[in-house]
Design a protein around this motif. Sequence first.
Motif, PDB file in Angstrom:
ATOM      1  N   VAL A 210       0.831  -1.210   0.000  1.00 60.51           N
ATOM      2  CA  VAL A 210       0.000   0.000   0.000  1.00 60.51           C
ATOM      3  C   VAL A 210       0.863   1.255   0.000  1.00 60.51           C
ATOM      4  O   VAL A 210       0.599   2.211  -0.745  1.00 60.51           O
ATOM      5  CB  VAL A 210      -0.957  -0.014   1.209  1.00 60.51           C
ATOM      6  CG1 VAL A 210      -1.669   1.319   1.337  1.00 60.51           C
ATOM      7  CG2 VAL A 210      -1.979  -1.134   1.064  1.00 60.51           C
ATOM      8  N   HIS A 211       1.919   1.272   0.818  1.00 58.13           N
ATOM      9  CA  HIS A 211       2.786   2.439   0.858  1.00 58.13           C
ATOM     10  C   HIS A 211       3.421   2.704  -0.499  1.00 58.13           C
ATOM     11  O   HIS A 211       3.530   3.855  -0.947  1.00 58.13           O
ATOM     12  CB  HIS A 211       3.875   2.250   1.914  1.00 58.13           C
ATOM     13  CG  HIS A 211       4.804   3.417   2.039  1.00 58.13           C
ATOM     14  ND1 HIS A 211       6.010   3.481   1.372  1.00 58.13           N
ATOM     15  CD2 HIS A 211       4.700   4.588   2.735  1.00 58.13           C
ATOM     16  CE1 HIS A 211       6.607   4.620   1.663  1.00 58.13           C
ATOM     17  NE2 HIS A 211       5.839   5.318   2.481  1.00 58.13           N
ATOM     18  N   THR A 212       3.825   1.638  -1.187  1.00 56.50           N
ATOM     19  CA  THR A 212       4.441   1.792  -2.501  1.00 56.50           C
ATOM     20  C   THR A 212       3.436   2.308  -3.524  1.00 56.50           C
ATOM     21  O   THR A 212       3.716   3.248  -4.280  1.00 56.50           O
ATOM     22  CB  THR A 212       5.020   0.452  -2.981  1.00 56.50           C
ATOM     23  OG1 THR A 212       5.994  -0.004  -2.034  1.00 56.50           O
ATOM     24  CG2 THR A 212       5.683   0.602  -4.341  1.00 56.50           C
ATOM     25  N   LEU A 213       2.244   1.711  -3.544  1.00 58.72           N
ATOM     26  CA  LEU A 213       1.244   2.113  -4.527  1.00 58.72           C
ATOM     27  C   LEU A 213       0.764   3.544  -4.303  1.00 58.72           C
ATOM     28  O   LEU A 213       0.533   4.291  -5.252  1.00 58.72           O
ATOM     29  CB  LEU A 213       0.051   1.146  -4.472  1.00 58.72           C
ATOM     30  CG  LEU A 213       0.320  -0.294  -4.932  1.00 58.72           C
ATOM     31  CD1 LEU A 213      -0.923  -1.155  -4.739  1.00 58.72           C
ATOM     32  CD2 LEU A 213       0.760  -0.328  -6.382  1.00 58.72           C
ATOM     33  N   VAL A 214       0.619   3.938  -3.037  1.00 61.70           N
ATOM     34  CA  VAL A 214       0.170   5.294  -2.738  1.00 61.70           C
ATOM     35  C   VAL A 214       1.210   6.324  -3.180  1.00 61.70           C
ATOM     36  O   VAL A 214       0.866   7.437  -3.604  1.00 61.70           O
ATOM     37  CB  VAL A 214      -0.125   5.438  -1.228  1.00 61.70           C
ATOM     38  CG1 VAL A 214      -0.313   6.904  -0.843  1.00 61.70           C
ATOM     39  CG2 VAL A 214      -1.376   4.648  -0.859  1.00 61.70           C
ATOM     40  N   GLY A 215       2.487   5.967  -3.110  1.00 63.27           N
ATOM     41  CA  GLY A 215       3.543   6.908  -3.465  1.00 63.27           C
ATOM     42  C   GLY A 215       3.763   7.075  -4.954  1.00 63.27           C
ATOM     43  O   GLY A 215       4.348   8.077  -5.392  1.00 63.27           O
ATOM     44  N   ILE A 216       3.304   6.127  -5.776  1.00 67.82           N
ATOM     45  CA  ILE A 216       3.554   6.190  -7.219  1.00 67.82           C
ATOM     46  C   ILE A 216       2.904   7.400  -7.893  1.00 67.82           C
ATOM     47  O   ILE A 216       3.544   8.050  -8.726  1.00 67.82           O
ATOM     48  CB  ILE A 216       3.116   4.873  -7.889  1.00 67.82           C
ATOM     49  CG1 ILE A 216       4.099   3.745  -7.507  1.00 67.82           C
ATOM     50  CG2 ILE A 216       3.056   5.019  -9.413  1.00 67.82           C
ATOM     51  CD1 ILE A 216       3.703   2.382  -8.026  1.00 67.82           C
ATOM     52  N   PRO A 217       1.638   7.756  -7.578  1.00 67.81           N
ATOM     53  CA  PRO A 217       1.048   8.916  -8.261  1.00 67.81           C
ATOM     54  C   PRO A 217       1.849  10.202  -8.101  1.00 67.81           C
ATOM     55  O   PRO A 217       1.883  11.033  -9.016  1.00 67.81           O
ATOM     56  CB  PRO A 217      -0.337   9.034  -7.603  1.00 67.81           C
ATOM     57  CG  PRO A 217      -0.666   7.650  -7.176  1.00 67.81           C
ATOM     58  CD  PRO A 217       0.638   7.057  -6.742  1.00 67.81           C
ATOM     59  N   GLY A 220       6.135   8.870  -8.969  1.00 67.89           N
ATOM     60  CA  GLY A 220       6.410   8.103 -10.176  1.00 67.89           C
ATOM     61  C   GLY A 220       7.055   6.765  -9.851  1.00 67.89           C
ATOM     62  O   GLY A 220       7.215   6.376  -8.693  1.00 67.89           O
ATOM     63  N   TRP A 221       7.429   6.058 -10.907  1.00 70.42           N
ATOM     64  CA  TRP A 221       8.041   4.736 -10.746  1.00 70.42           C
ATOM     65  C   TRP A 221       9.542   4.904 -10.528  1.00 70.42           C
ATOM     66  O   TRP A 221      10.264   5.340 -11.401  1.00 70.42           O
ATOM     67  CB  TRP A 221       7.764   3.879 -11.973  1.00 70.42           C
ATOM     68  CG  TRP A 221       8.081   2.438 -11.730  1.00 70.42           C
ATOM     69  CD1 TRP A 221       9.233   1.795 -12.016  1.00 70.42           C
ATOM     70  CD2 TRP A 221       7.225   1.490 -11.119  1.00 70.42           C
ATOM     71  NE1 TRP A 221       9.156   0.484 -11.619  1.00 70.42           N
ATOM     72  CE2 TRP A 221       7.933   0.257 -11.065  1.00 70.42           C
ATOM     73  CE3 TRP A 221       5.931   1.537 -10.606  1.00 70.42           C
ATOM     74  CZ2 TRP A 221       7.390  -0.907 -10.527  1.00 70.42           C
ATOM     75  CZ3 TRP A 221       5.392   0.390 -10.077  1.00 70.42           C
ATOM     76  CH2 TRP A 221       6.104  -0.821 -10.040  1.00 70.42           C
ATOM     77  N   THR A 222      10.023   4.559  -9.331  1.00 72.19           N
ATOM     78  CA  THR A 222      11.414   4.753  -8.974  1.00 72.19           C
ATOM     79  C   THR A 222      12.015   3.450  -8.458  1.00 72.19           C
ATOM     80  O   THR A 222      11.323   2.426  -8.333  1.00 72.19           O
ATOM     81  CB  THR A 222      11.544   5.826  -7.878  1.00 72.19           C
ATOM     82  OG1 THR A 222      10.885   5.360  -6.687  1.00 72.19           O
ATOM     83  CG2 THR A 222      10.906   7.133  -8.323  1.00 72.19           C
ATOM     84  N   GLY A 228      10.031  -1.551  -2.865  1.00 78.73           N
ATOM     85  CA  GLY A 228       8.842  -1.711  -2.039  1.00 78.73           C
ATOM     86  C   GLY A 228       7.974  -2.871  -2.489  1.00 78.73           C
ATOM     87  O   GLY A 228       7.504  -3.675  -1.673  1.00 78.73           O
ATOM     88  N   LEU A 229       7.762  -2.973  -3.808  1.00 72.43           N
ATOM     89  CA  LEU A 229       6.969  -4.091  -4.332  1.00 72.43           C
ATOM     90  C   LEU A 229       7.697  -5.418  -4.133  1.00 72.43           C
ATOM     91  O   LEU A 229       7.066  -6.452  -3.853  1.00 72.43           O
ATOM     92  CB  LEU A 229       6.679  -3.871  -5.814  1.00 72.43           C
ATOM     93  CG  LEU A 229       5.720  -2.724  -6.150  1.00 72.43           C
ATOM     94  CD1 LEU A 229       5.474  -2.665  -7.652  1.00 72.43           C
ATOM     95  CD2 LEU A 229       4.395  -2.893  -5.413  1.00 72.43           C
ATOM     96  N   LEU A 230       9.028  -5.404  -4.263  1.00 74.38           N
ATOM     97  CA  LEU A 230       9.800  -6.624  -4.033  1.00 74.38           C
ATOM     98  C   LEU A 230       9.686  -7.074  -2.580  1.00 74.38           C
ATOM     99  O   LEU A 230       9.501  -8.272  -2.298  1.00 74.38           O
ATOM    100  CB  LEU A 230      11.266  -6.381  -4.394  1.00 74.38           C
ATOM    101  CG  LEU A 230      12.217  -7.578  -4.214  1.00 74.38           C
ATOM    102  CD1 LEU A 230      11.790  -8.735  -5.113  1.00 74.38           C
ATOM    103  CD2 LEU A 230      13.659  -7.172  -4.517  1.00 74.38           C
ATOM    104  N   ALA A 231       9.765  -6.117  -1.654  1.00 69.50           N
ATOM    105  CA  ALA A 231       9.612  -6.453  -0.232  1.00 69.50           C
ATOM    106  C   ALA A 231       8.229  -7.013   0.054  1.00 69.50           C
ATOM    107  O   ALA A 231       8.075  -7.986   0.824  1.00 69.50           O
ATOM    108  CB  ALA A 231       9.871  -5.210   0.617  1.00 69.50           C
TER     109      ALA A 231
END
Length: 457
Positions: A210-217, A220-222, A228-231
């Motif tokens: 959730v933290h990763t997805l919320v930060g993307i907008p 961006g994709w970093t 984060g998605l790997l973790a």
Amino acid sequence: MSAHRGLTLTSSVVGAVIVALDGTVLTVAQPTLGRDLHASVAEVQWTSTGYLIAVASLLVFAGNIGDRYGHQRVFAVGMLGFGAASAGIGMAAGIGWVIGLRVVQGVFGALLQPATLGMLRAAYPPDRLGMPIALRTSAIGVAAAAGPLVGGALVTPFGWRSVFFLNVVPALAMGGLALAVRGPERTPPSGRRLDLPGVCLLAAALACLVHTLVGIPDGGWTTVSTLGLLAAAVAGTVFVHHERRTPSPLLPTDVLGSAPVGAALGILVAASASMLGTLFVSSYFLQDVLGLTPLETALRALPGPVMMVLAAPASAVLMRRYGPRRTSACAMTLLALGVLVLSRLGEGSGALSIGTGFLLLGAGFGTVMVTATAVVVRQVSAGAAGVAGGLQQTAMNVGPTLGVAAATTLLTYTRVDLAPTLTVLAALAAAGALPALALPGRSGSRTGAPEESVTAS
């Protein structure tokens, strides 16, 4: 029994409405909140992010607690805590207090949300769950539609604090009533320990996701997003491995190994991702391209929530007549068609074409919400209803964040042209119709789940 069921249905509806209304009115209040407390944009965003992470990471654990000690008790604690945290936020002196109390509010929100479904499963026989869940869904639709209007009506004359005080009285009243009215006692399952390692692993996986997805907008994709998605993937994999080996799993066997439950959860994620991603893109188009005001945008989109409210009770009838499989497949098809209609909008599009797209969205989403939720709750025993409700709520939290993140990522590549982004979201909705093949047919067979009606809550 009828009085107890009436109180259970009222509690479920009010609890779901309070949570839904809280989220929608906050979006209207955030700009004023930031100016009043001299907070940065990032700090204001954390008033939503902190809450969402707390809720998403604890929903399944909260459902498990309800299964062990009674959903009515957990609901009462959740409502009282939610109301108290709302009052605290309304009196907060600085942005740090607001963020901290929003996290606390998220913890209590996680307690009450699965309980709203667990109480229904405990009070109603499986073949009569459709209409109570439909009424709950309709109420959520009303709250979602009314939230921006209520928020605007409160914030303009009374300030941002008023939207938090709005929850206090009904939350405390319903929580106190749930404590005062004694339901049948529930004895914690003997010989089963609380799966704390499973709780921590699942919470870590969901918090990272959730933290990763919320930060993307915003960011961006970093590299951080990838890590984060790997973790989240690593923690999720370890969690599944742990659940299959532990003698007292957080997810009971009839939940973890149920094909209909897994399919219904997948449908909910796909539907909510497609729906919220489309709303995000469409709002951008209507305001930045067509030049509509926020109020005009809300009015153009109004057929969506109205149709969602109407489709929810109708879907209970359709599900009884045609079965969850056909009903869900048709609902996802309607949702995909709605997204496709909106993808064809241009600078000359009028209210009719815009309204048609949102009408199809509301019809499809309202129907699939009721159908897939009913499958999740009905397919498990009453003793695991809280965990099932927690999974359903988790899907409904992860799906929207996934949809907005995907839409934002796609928009960075397509620039002004919104059609490719909405086409991808339509394809996601269409793909969500495939898991419907694993849902029960017209007979409503329940693949091993007992048909008992357990009235303990």
